[in-house]
Design an enzyme around this catalytic site. Sequence first.
Site, short mmCIF file in Angstrom:
data_model
loop_
_atom_site.label_atom_id
_atom_site.label_comp_id
_atom_site.label_asym_id
_atom_site.label_seq_id
_atom_site.Cartn_x
_atom_site.Cartn_y
_atom_site.Cartn_z
N PRO A 99 -142.16 29.74 -43.20
CA PRO A 99 -142.95 29.24 -44.34
C PRO A 99 -142.20 29.46 -45.66
CG PRO A 99 -144.18 30.92 -43.08
CD PRO A 99 -142.82 30.83 -42.48
N ASP A 103 -131.14 39.42 -48.82
CA ASP A 103 -131.59 38.29 -47.99
C ASP A 103 -130.42 37.54 -47.36
OD1 ASP A 103 -133.98 39.08 -49.08
OD2 ASP A 103 -134.65 37.07 -49.61
N GLY A 118 -137.61 34.83 -46.53
CA GLY A 118 -136.16 34.56 -46.62
C GLY A 118 -135.73 33.14 -46.30
N SER A 119 -136.63 32.15 -46.52
CA SER A 119 -136.22 30.78 -46.17
C SER A 119 -135.07 30.28 -47.04
CB SER A 119 -137.41 29.82 -46.23
OG SER A 119 -137.76 29.55 -47.55
N SER A 120 -135.04 30.67 -48.33
CA SER A 120 -133.97 30.13 -49.18
C SER A 120 -132.61 30.73 -48.82
CB SER A 120 -134.29 30.34 -50.65
OG SER A 120 -134.64 31.67 -50.90
N ALA A 121 -132.59 32.01 -48.44
CA ALA A 121 -131.32 32.62 -48.03
C ALA A 121 -130.85 32.00 -46.71
CB ALA A 121 -131.48 34.12 -47.87
N ALA A 122 -131.79 31.81 -45.79
CA ALA A 122 -131.42 31.24 -44.48
C ALA A 122 -130.88 29.83 -44.66
CB ALA A 122 -132.63 31.24 -43.54
N GLY A 167 -141.71 35.02 -48.88
CA GLY A 167 -140.98 36.28 -48.84
C GLY A 167 -140.32 36.50 -47.49
#
Length: 310
Positions: free
Chosen positions: A94, A145, A100-104, A98
């Site tokens: 989601p 992250d 970590g989608s943007s880092a992934a 928090g």
Amino acid sequence: MSVISQVSKKVEASAPGKIILFGEHAVVYGEPSLVAAIDKRVRVKVARASNKTRIRSNLSVKDDYRYVKKAVELVFDNLSKKCHLDIDIKSEIPVAAGLGSSAAVSVATILAVSKLLDGELTKKEIAELGHRTELYVQGAASPTDTAIATYGGVLYVQPKKKKYTRINAALPLIIGYTGIERSTKVLVENVRLLREKNPAIVDPLIRGIGRITKEAKMRLQRGEDVGELMNINHGLLEALGVSTEQLSRAVHAARQAGATGAKLTGAGGGGCMIALAPSNRSAVAEAIEGCNCRSFDSIISTKGVRLEDA
Ligand code: PMV
């Protein structure tokens, strides 16, 4: 022939989301953090395009496109190559939770694009370019992250040295997701303002979180429970003003239902909490759901960024 295969070459990479076990916010001020990769991933597929770059994604936040664009630009600079790209993103994480989608997304994009251009980046270089991507988009960001999205597993992060120590720990965690999206950038800025106004009060809180994180690392290495330390860490995050009523209710409900410890995870302001539940798992999950949160088991993923069959 070689031109056709070059044009049709596709590369897919994936990277995991994460939960922060200890040390969020304090890590922005040089204190350590402890972070674990979870078994929810972002997949990024890339191919060369003929005349313009196109990004498709099931992520709803347009901000994530900024991470992708910056990540691509940094790979182009690093390899001194560039081309138009077709980029396809599929995420199980989601957004703005928090987790970590943007880092992934940044790290998976870096690996996929570098491979498409026949570059060989080390994990250290991928983590570094990922961190530079987050710094550019968010202004302030620790390497937490992007390191965990790169390496997977459980890591003790020392941000000043950019040193990442692998920890072997079994952590029977349950995640509670409030469904409330929030901006890490805004929450980090709020803590900065609180600290600027009250340095003599806020600095010891930040150092206290650092002490908890160091102690948690030692206890995890000895195979001990860290629930009590999670509870203390949550109290200090509340003091920093980043919890919400719903998060703290879920944290207390989880403890009452038998979790050995619980805290918010990540930037706060919504997003997620975590509960350590070696037993009473269904009661803890039910208690979290009773606070209007979705609960799911968090399975730690040992797999960091990796190539997939495209
Ligand atoms: O990515 P989030 O929203 O889980 O939060 C990151 C944790 C912070 O410590 C608040 C920021 C950072 O860059 O480490």
